[in-house]
Design a protein around this motif. Structure first.
Motif, PDB file in Angstrom:
ATOM      1  N   ARG A 116      -1.795  -9.456  -6.782  1.00  0.00           N
ATOM      2  CA  ARG A 116      -1.553  -9.756  -5.062  1.00  0.00           C
ATOM      3  C   ARG A 116      -1.433  -8.620  -4.402  1.00  0.00           C
ATOM      4  N   GLU A 117      -1.613  -8.897  -3.259  1.00  0.00           N
ATOM      5  CA  GLU A 117      -1.084  -7.742  -2.044  1.00  0.00           C
ATOM      6  C   GLU A 117       0.431  -7.474  -2.239  1.00  0.00           C
ATOM      7  N   ARG A 129      -5.967  -5.191  -3.146  1.00  0.00           N
ATOM      8  CA  ARG A 129      -5.439  -6.300  -3.819  1.00  0.00           C
ATOM      9  C   ARG A 129      -6.640  -6.715  -4.631  1.00  0.00           C
ATOM     10  N   TRP A 173      -9.294  -5.331   6.290  1.00  0.00           N
ATOM     11  CA  TRP A 173      -9.536  -5.533   5.117  1.00  0.00           C
ATOM     12  C   TRP A 173     -11.078  -5.527   4.808  1.00  0.00           C
ATOM     13  N   GLY A 197       0.713  -1.265   0.122  1.00  0.00           N
ATOM     14  CA  GLY A 197      -0.021   0.194   0.049  1.00  0.00           C
ATOM     15  C   GLY A 197       0.855   1.413  -0.037  1.00  0.00           C
ATOM     16  N   ARG A 216      -4.344   0.614  -0.015  1.00  0.00           N
ATOM     17  CA  ARG A 216      -3.677  -0.667  -0.115  1.00  0.00           C
ATOM     18  C   ARG A 216      -4.823  -1.676  -0.557  1.00  0.00           C
ATOM     19  N   TYR A 254     -13.958  -6.102   1.448  1.00  0.00           N
ATOM     20  CA  TYR A 254     -13.982  -6.604   0.032  1.00  0.00           C
ATOM     21  C   TYR A 254     -15.451  -6.215  -0.458  1.00  0.00           C
TER      22      TYR A 254
END
Length: 540
Positions: free
Chosen positions: A155-156, A141, A106, A24, A139, A108
């Motif tokens: 990907r992260e 993904r 996180w 991030g 940050r 989503y």
């Protein structure tokens, strides 16, 4: 036929300095991969983007998702379209309200279907609540979800292109990397079709720098057009359609009463330019023959060219809505130093805007345009980027090759037979006028002197009603006119001279031509007719 347009660089190129960094992005939390040390107190927005590709093994029905930790707000674009926003009103530099949000966990969100092998671009703009906020986090993904599980797409911690402390240019959400060479979508697509038909055809687009600036010029060359047909075209810019506009092609055979307008020295003031362009459109001509000194940019001012194009696009519109096509000659104010040098003309590099806009003129400013077998236009460079004598052989050849065409006109900028406000182009009298007489050119259109003039039909400067050549001009479409000498009638070749802004309307009839001098309000202040001389009454 070609369609040309110009776009300012700040509209076309992704703005600011893009860099690469790992997600991030942020400051103040000690967990950022790309630390934006200079952000606090200086800017509140960051822009990131990256190309993606859904793995081919993704099952049908999979959903693309973003997992994100953010502080305070963001907007997410997929393939140039906004699909998700959280906590912010407005966008880009125009954000008006940001709601405070902490990046504690996180979160989503679904952002659309994930088709196997699908490619595109994810772009995100992140915004802080205020410029002095104690921290910032962006940050993301990207995964696809199938059968209750997440599978990585981006990907992260992956590398993203990011812009911090600047404003992105148009189309930034459709480019996957740092520069335009990594674009995942074409900036422009050009489509056209015959009006009334369903299918849009595509045309390739040529792109180049506009003059010496960072602005861009574009062209689409259209082939296989049907005569006497109405077409519409549109430009898709960064996935969004612009237009449509309409134009009409010339008939394959002569039609009694068809017309065109002509003139030069166009852009003195925007008001004068707009007014005469409006008049040109109202006269409903087949085309406009423009004789140089178009934008008065002197080879250096791209902004005046964009204004000139804007005026033509908005004002030179026929009563039924179609755009009026133009055929253009070069003048001295297309050239650096606004030069008229008949014996030692500068090269084309001194007229960078003219030649980059009208890119088909790679061999110089002279041209021929033939309409079937019934009308021919010839354009010559009157000492601005080519020497006059150097074009004589070419001019004789193209005139001689068109003896069978019953209507023929020549256009250039500097007058050979003027009203006395400036010196006449004696090189043209010596080199080109004998060719006009030999090949029976119907009328020669001259410009530059900011007056109106019409000669008698002349041979060698002497009146000859039977065999003479008519010269008309002299370029005052949208400029301040010059005072004509009181003794202008001593120039016995002149039939009329006035200090008026004007255009000339030429109406083609089966056995004659009608020439009308016209002001911006439609007043006809001078007119004359001439018989068809290059053949009998024509039905082609």
């Amino acid at each position: 036929m070609s369609i040309h347009w110009v776009a300012a660089s700040n509209d076309e190129r992704p703005g600011g300095e893009w860099k690469l960094g790992a997600a991030g992005f942020g400051y103040g939390d000690d967990d950022d991969q790309t630390v934006l040390k200079a952000m606090r107190g200086k800017y509140r927005s960051v822009y990131i983007r990256r190309a993606y590709e859904v793995p081919a093994k993704a099952p049908r029905g999979a959903e693309l998702t973003v997992g994100i930790r953010y502080d305070d707000a963001f907007i997410l674009y997929r393939d140039g379209k906004e699909v998700l926003r959280k906590g912010v009103e407005g966008a880009g530099a125009s954000i008006s309200k940001v709601k405070k949000h902490e990046a504690e966990v996180w979160e989503y969100f679904k952002i659309g279907p994930a088709d196997p092998g699908q490619k595109g671009v994810i772009a995100i703009e992140g915004h802080n609540e205020n410029i002095d906020s104690s921290d910032f986090t962006l940050r993301p993904r990207i995964d696809y979800r199938a059968n209750g599980k997440l599978y990585p797409v981006i990907r992260e911690g992956a590398s993203w292109a990011y812009l911090a402390g600047g404003a992105p240019g148009a189309g930034w959400t459709r480019i996957g990397g740092i520069g335009g060479d990594e674009a995942a979508a074409t900036r422009y697509k050009f489509s056209y079709r015959k009006k009334g038909e369903r299918e849009w055809l595509s045309a390739p687009i040529r792109e180049r720098k506009f003059g010496k600036t960072e602005d861009l010029a574009f062209s689409a060359d259209l082939g296989d057009l049907k005569p006497a047909s109405r077409y519409e075209f549109r430009i898709v810019r960064w996935g969004r359609p612009v237009g449509p506009w309409e134009f009409e092609t010339a008939p394959a055979r002569f039609q009694d009463g068809m017309s065109f307008v002509t003139g030069g020295d166009m852009y003195g003031t925007r008001a004068w330019l707009d007014a005469m362009n409006l008049r040109a459109g109202k006269e409903d001509p087949l085309f406009a023959l423009l004789g140089g000194d178009l934008a008065y940019a002197n080879g250096t001012n791209g902004g005046r060219w964009r204004d000139w194009l804007d005026s033509w696009n908005k004002c030179a519109v026929a009563p039924d809505g179609r755009l009026i096509p133009m055929v253009v000659a070069i003048g001295n104010h297309e050239v650096k130093g606004y030069q008229y040098r008949p014996k030692n003309a500068p090269g084309r590099e001194d007229a960078p805007f003219f030649y980059s806009l009208f890119s088909g003129k790679s061999e110089g400013a002279n041209f021929t345009v033939d309409f079937g077998d019934y009308l021919s236009l010839v354009g010559v460079d009157s000492g601005h980027t080519a020497n006059i004598a150097a074009q004589t052989q070419w001019l004789g050849r193209v005139l001689g090759n068109r003896l069978g065409i019953p209507r023929q006109f020549v256009c250039y900028h500097r007058p050979a037979w003027g009203t006395g406000v400036k010196a006449d182009a004696t090189d043209i009298r010596r080199e080109w006028s004998p060719l006009f007489e030999q090949f029976k050119v119907d009328c020669v259109f001259e410009n530059d002197h900011h007056t109106y003039k019409r000669t008698h039909p002349i041979v060698g400067g002497e009146r000859s009603d039977k065999d003479g050549i008519l010269y008309m001009g002299d370029g005052s479409w949208g400029v301040k006119t010059r005072n004509i000498p009181k003794d202008w009638k001593k120039r016995t070749y002149l039939a009329e001279a006035q200090a008026l802004r004007h255009l000339i309307k030429v109406t083609l009839k089966r056995d004659e031509f009608l020439y009308e001098g016209m002001t911006e309000d439609g007043k006809i202040f001078d007119k004359t007719t001439r018989p068809l001389r290059r053949g009998e009454a024509d039905t082609r």
